[in-house]
Design a protein around this motif. Structure first.
Motif, PDB file in Angstrom:
ATOM      1  N   LEU A 299      -5.267  -1.341   2.304  1.00 54.86           N
ATOM      2  CA  LEU A 299      -3.920  -1.620   1.739  1.00 54.86           C
ATOM      3  C   LEU A 299      -3.919  -2.942   0.711  1.00 54.86           C
TER       4      LEU A 299
ATOM      5  N   LEU B 101      -2.871  -3.053  -3.277  1.00 51.83           N
ATOM      6  CA  LEU B 101      -1.949  -3.826  -3.834  1.00 51.83           C
ATOM      7  C   LEU B 101      -2.242  -4.423  -5.048  1.00 51.83           C
TER       8      LEU B 101
ATOM      9  N   LYS C 222      -0.472  -3.448  -8.566  1.00 47.01           N
ATOM     10  CA  LYS C 222       0.799  -3.485  -8.703  1.00 47.01           C
ATOM     11  C   LYS C 222       1.176  -4.887  -8.542  1.00 47.01           C
TER      12      LYS C 222
ATOM     13  N   LYS D   7      -2.013 -13.456   4.592  1.00 48.39           N
ATOM     14  CA  LYS D   7      -1.946 -14.588   5.537  1.00 48.39           C
ATOM     15  C   LYS D   7      -0.908 -14.297   6.587  1.00 48.39           C
TER      16      LYS D   7
ATOM     17  N   LEU E 293       6.813  -4.956   2.293  1.00 48.89           N
ATOM     18  CA  LEU E 293       5.976  -3.795   1.703  1.00 48.89           C
ATOM     19  C   LEU E 293       6.878  -2.470   1.882  1.00 48.89           C
TER      20      LEU E 293
ATOM     21  N   ARG F 262      10.955 -10.790  -1.060  1.00 44.96           N
ATOM     22  CA  ARG F 262       9.946 -10.570  -2.057  1.00 44.96           C
ATOM     23  C   ARG F 262       9.596  -8.904  -1.753  1.00 44.96           C
TER      24      ARG F 262
ATOM     25  N   VAL G 139       7.146  -5.719  -2.225  1.00 46.15           N
ATOM     26  CA  VAL G 139       5.892  -5.424  -2.634  1.00 46.15           C
ATOM     27  C   VAL G 139       5.797  -4.099  -2.713  1.00 46.15           C
ATOM     28  N   ASP G 140       5.490  -3.517  -3.754  1.00 45.06           N
ATOM     29  CA  ASP G 140       5.150  -2.086  -4.154  1.00 45.06           C
ATOM     30  C   ASP G 140       3.823  -1.696  -3.468  1.00 45.06           C
ATOM     31  N   ALA G 141       4.030  -1.053  -2.346  1.00 39.41           N
ATOM     32  CA  ALA G 141       2.731  -0.452  -1.542  1.00 39.41           C
ATOM     33  C   ALA G 141       2.395   0.874  -1.804  1.00 39.41           C
ATOM     34  N   GLY G 142       2.979   1.481  -3.086  1.00 41.45           N
ATOM     35  CA  GLY G 142       2.355   2.914  -3.224  1.00 41.45           C
ATOM     36  C   GLY G 142       3.415   4.099  -2.906  1.00 41.45           C
TER      37      GLY G 142
ATOM     38  N   LEU H 184       1.049   0.863   6.459  1.00 34.09           N
ATOM     39  CA  LEU H 184       1.910  -0.137   6.696  1.00 34.09           C
ATOM     40  C   LEU H 184       2.185  -0.106   8.215  1.00 34.09           C
TER      41      LEU H 184
ATOM     42  N   LYS I 238       2.210 -12.369   4.692  1.00 31.70           N
ATOM     43  CA  LYS I 238       2.335 -12.549   3.148  1.00 31.70           C
ATOM     44  C   LYS I 238       0.902 -12.421   2.465  1.00 31.70           C
TER      45      LYS I 238
END
Lengths: 207, 207
Positions: free
Chosen positions: A187, A191, A194, A204, B146, B168, B170-173, B181, B204
């Motif tokens: 993953l 990422l 993108k 983290k 995600l 935030r 986040v484009d995980a596809g 995920l 993060k």
């Protein structure tokens, strides 16, 4: 401690940089002796090199090869891994299509544990990128290195290596958690496109 | 936008808090009307409540139930999810033994997409904890959410919801990434004990 790396690519550069920063001794075994010697020459500290097939020096071996080269390395070192801490850093990905591979064993780490039953297999470093390991931190934060293993002494050895190298070791549980670590490793790579972070990011767990 | 939550537990509290902060309208449908009304009463903004089975208000539905309740909800709302953005936040875990479940479809999200083919399924929020969603940040950093989906418009809707709520996105596809995920969602929960972070941590991607 004495740490032998099988493979002389970018991940060896990253992890060996940290291990040397932690005061450990490093031996890099490359598929070509020249490549291993060149990388050893780049790094500072107690470091030597050789060719894959040379005996393992010390009790910790890092399999720093792509997943599809692991079986060959295990064959070459059959019997010589007994009692060693074998650190598996791979992610099972078909890089020609960039799709994750599904392994019957659950993970590469569990596959290695089956093929080399005398080894103390530890999954680690598969969610961290080579360049960030060289730096040791991202955005002022030490990298998290997620560690999964069934052998508690082996896990502690890798934990000490990580913590002593300016990174943060995170106990991710038994070797079965390598399944989730490998999913996260894939993953994190997926990422990059993108996020536009060019393999310079780190995962983290903040609290 | 108008967002309907199926379920009135802690994850609804967390996500609804953020959605209301983003200026959206929220309807909470609980298995007991009283529970949903009590939670709605706790929160500030344009919020209503009802009971599971009531019609869905708006185009975005968050399935905020445990995995083992998803099939029943899909049955109850058969046909009514067509064209809706269906947000799946679950993690497939046997909580009696705290072991991850292996699903033939690859993930809960892909299972839902098969069972409700008219729905636009989006995986999101399954790697974030309820309490951290209420706060919106951990250690001064906005939470990463995600998001995986095959329908790009639906993914954009959830991205806008997330980004507009102080988090935030986040484009995980594609939706297939829900497998990774969900592995990460389980791993994050499993780490709590060793890290001693009491479900107050966040995962993060730093760069």
């Amino acid at each position: 401690m004495d740490i032998t790396f099988i493979g002389s690519g970018n991940m060896t550069r990253g992890i060996a940089t940290r291990a040397l920063a932690g005061g450990h001794s490093v031996t890099i075994l490359g598929h070509q002796a020249e490549g291993a010697a060149a990388l050893a020459g780049e790094l500072n500290g107690n470091i030597g090199s050789g060719v894959v097939g040379d005996p393992i020096r010390g009790d910790v071996v890092v399999l720093a090869t792509p997943y599809d080269a692991v079986a060959e390395v295990l064959g070459q070192y059959a019997g010589q891994l007994d009692g060693k801490v074998v650190v598996d850093i791979t992610n099972p990905v078909d890089f020609s299509t960039f799709t994750p591979l599904t392994l019957a064993a659950g993970s590469v780490a569990q596959e290695i544990a089956t093929k080399a039953p005398g080894a103390k297999v530890v999954k680690a470093f598969n969610t961290t990128f080579a360049g960030t390991l060289v730096e040791g931190q991202v955005a002022g934060q030490p990298l998290d290195v997620l560690i999964a293993a069934d052998d508690e002494d082996a896990k502690q050895t890798v934990t000490d290596l990580v913590d002593g190298s300016g990174l943060r070791a995170v106990d991710a549980g038994p070797l079965a958690r390598a399944h989730e670590l490998e999913a996260l490793g894939y993953l994190h790579m997926a990422l990059q496109d993108k996020l536009g972070t060019g393999f310079g990011s780190t995962v983290k767990v903040l609290a």
